[in-house]
Design a protein around this motif. Structure first.
Motif, mmCIF file in Angstrom:
data_model
loop_
_atom_site.group_PDB
_atom_site.id
_atom_site.type_symbol
_atom_site.label_atom_id
_atom_site.label_comp_id
_atom_site.label_asym_id
_atom_site.label_seq_id
_atom_site.Cartn_x
_atom_site.Cartn_y
_atom_site.Cartn_z
ATOM 1 N N ILE A 146 -25.435 8.076 -32.064
ATOM 2 C CA ILE A 146 -26.609 8.858 -32.464
ATOM 3 C C ILE A 146 -27.902 8.171 -32.043
ATOM 4 C CG2 ILE A 146 -27.942 9.609 -34.490
ATOM 5 C CD1 ILE A 146 -25.192 10.141 -35.865
ATOM 6 N N LEU A 147 -27.961 6.846 -32.182
ATOM 7 C CA LEU A 147 -29.208 6.108 -31.957
ATOM 8 C C LEU A 147 -29.379 5.590 -30.525
ATOM 9 C CD1 LEU A 147 -29.327 4.122 -35.319
ATOM 10 C CD2 LEU A 147 -30.565 6.220 -34.711
ATOM 11 N N ASN A 148 -28.392 5.784 -29.665
ATOM 12 C CA ASN A 148 -28.473 5.297 -28.284
ATOM 13 C C ASN A 148 -28.202 6.417 -27.302
ATOM 14 O OD1 ASN A 148 -28.761 2.248 -28.515
ATOM 15 N ND2 ASN A 148 -27.037 2.657 -29.874
ATOM 16 N N ARG A 149 -29.208 6.760 -26.516
ATOM 17 C CA ARG A 149 -29.046 7.837 -25.537
ATOM 18 C C ARG A 149 -28.024 7.486 -24.462
ATOM 19 N NH1 ARG A 149 -34.911 10.508 -24.433
ATOM 20 N NH2 ARG A 149 -35.527 10.513 -26.595
ATOM 21 N N ASP A 150 -28.044 6.243 -24.013
ATOM 22 C CA ASP A 150 -27.131 5.841 -22.937
ATOM 23 C C ASP A 150 -25.952 5.045 -23.498
ATOM 24 O OD1 ASP A 150 -28.625 3.627 -23.631
ATOM 25 O OD2 ASP A 150 -28.728 2.843 -21.596
ATOM 26 N N ALA A 151 -25.444 5.462 -24.634
ATOM 27 C CA ALA A 151 -24.359 4.749 -25.303
ATOM 28 C C ALA A 151 -23.115 4.690 -24.429
ATOM 29 C CB ALA A 151 -24.037 5.428 -26.636
ATOM 30 N N ASN A 152 -22.569 3.499 -24.310
ATOM 31 C CA ASN A 152 -21.335 3.287 -23.560
ATOM 32 C C ASN A 152 -20.611 2.139 -24.253
ATOM 33 O OD1 ASN A 152 -19.309 2.479 -21.823
ATOM 34 N ND2 ASN A 152 -20.507 2.915 -19.983
ATOM 35 N N LEU A 153 -19.741 2.471 -25.181
ATOM 36 C CA LEU A 153 -19.075 1.458 -25.990
ATOM 37 C C LEU A 153 -18.212 0.525 -25.151
ATOM 38 C CD1 LEU A 153 -18.925 0.481 -28.874
ATOM 39 C CD2 LEU A 153 -17.029 2.050 -29.269
ATOM 40 N N PHE A 154 -17.625 1.038 -24.085
ATOM 41 C CA PHE A 154 -16.795 0.190 -23.224
ATOM 42 C C PHE A 154 -17.640 -0.872 -22.516
ATOM 43 C CE2 PHE A 154 -14.270 4.098 -23.655
ATOM 44 C CZ PHE A 154 -13.147 3.532 -24.244
ATOM 45 N N ARG A 155 -18.857 -0.516 -22.126
ATOM 46 C CA ARG A 155 -19.772 -1.492 -21.523
ATOM 47 C C ARG A 155 -20.098 -2.579 -22.549
ATOM 48 N NH1 ARG A 155 -24.646 1.360 -20.556
ATOM 49 N NH2 ARG A 155 -25.201 0.753 -22.653
ATOM 50 N N GLU A 156 -20.341 -2.164 -23.775
ATOM 51 C CA GLU A 156 -20.673 -3.121 -24.839
ATOM 52 C C GLU A 156 -19.508 -4.074 -25.098
ATOM 53 O OE1 GLU A 156 -23.686 -3.238 -26.065
ATOM 54 O OE2 GLU A 156 -24.442 -1.312 -25.354
ATOM 55 N N ILE A 157 -18.298 -3.547 -25.076
ATOM 56 C CA ILE A 157 -17.122 -4.386 -25.314
ATOM 57 C C ILE A 157 -17.007 -5.445 -24.216
ATOM 58 C CG2 ILE A 157 -14.592 -4.385 -25.355
ATOM 59 C CD1 ILE A 157 -14.827 -1.630 -26.821
ATOM 60 N N ARG A 158 -17.323 -5.063 -22.988
ATOM 61 C CA ARG A 158 -17.270 -6.038 -21.882
ATOM 62 C C ARG A 158 -18.325 -7.123 -22.038
ATOM 63 N NH1 ARG A 158 -16.530 -1.309 -18.647
ATOM 64 N NH2 ARG A 158 -18.721 -1.423 -18.056
ATOM 65 N N LEU A 159 -19.414 -6.847 -22.741
ATOM 66 C CA LEU A 159 -20.497 -7.815 -22.919
ATOM 67 C C LEU A 159 -20.270 -8.767 -24.089
ATOM 68 C CD1 LEU A 159 -23.577 -5.466 -22.395
ATOM 69 C CD2 LEU A 159 -22.651 -7.152 -20.781
#
Length: 142
Positions: A52-65
């Protein structure tokens, strides 16, 4: 000013409600079952708010970080919550357990700040440690 105040206000409100909830876990319920329900709700809410709070949300990218911190934080949160539930079941008063743990953590964080983050240890902090320790003695004096 609001951006400075609201996070601490949220922490204070959440911590207050957290203590009430931890003290109110049914006596017959296994604390780990309670935490499983808690974390399922927390995971769903966190995931929903992330999208909801992130327009360019990409959870898989976050997991890689990710690094070690979120993993250890998950382990530490379980210890924190199980510890409080068992402390309340052992007879700690809700008004004392939080104060004792917070005061000890505050003292420990002065040393953590010095050792890990090179923060200064000032005379004010040393006097604060002494006051915290004196307060712990007074709070626990029967």
């Amino acid at each position: 000013m609001f951006s400075y105040i609201w996070p601490i206000a949220l922490v204070i409100l959440s911590n207050t409600l957290y203590q009430v909830c931890a003290k109110s876990v049914p006596e017959g319920m296994n604390p780990l079952a309670s935490l499983t329900i808690t974390y399922l709700i927390g995971a769903v809410l966190s995931c929903a708010l992330y999208y909801i709070l992130n327009r360019d949300a990409n959870l898989f990218r976050e997991i890689r970080l990710t690094n070690w911190a979120p993993i250890v934080l998950g382990i530490v949160i379980v210890g924190l919550e199980v510890g409080f539930i068992y402390a309340f079941r052992a007879g700690w008063q809700v008004s004392v357990a939080q104060i004792v743990s917070s005061a000890v953590v505050a003292v420990m964080m002065i040393f953590v700040g010095y050792l890990l983050y090179h923060e200064a240890v000032t005379w004010n902090k040393i006097v604060g440690i002494i006051i915290c320790l004196a307060g712990l003695v007074l709070i626990n004096y029967r």
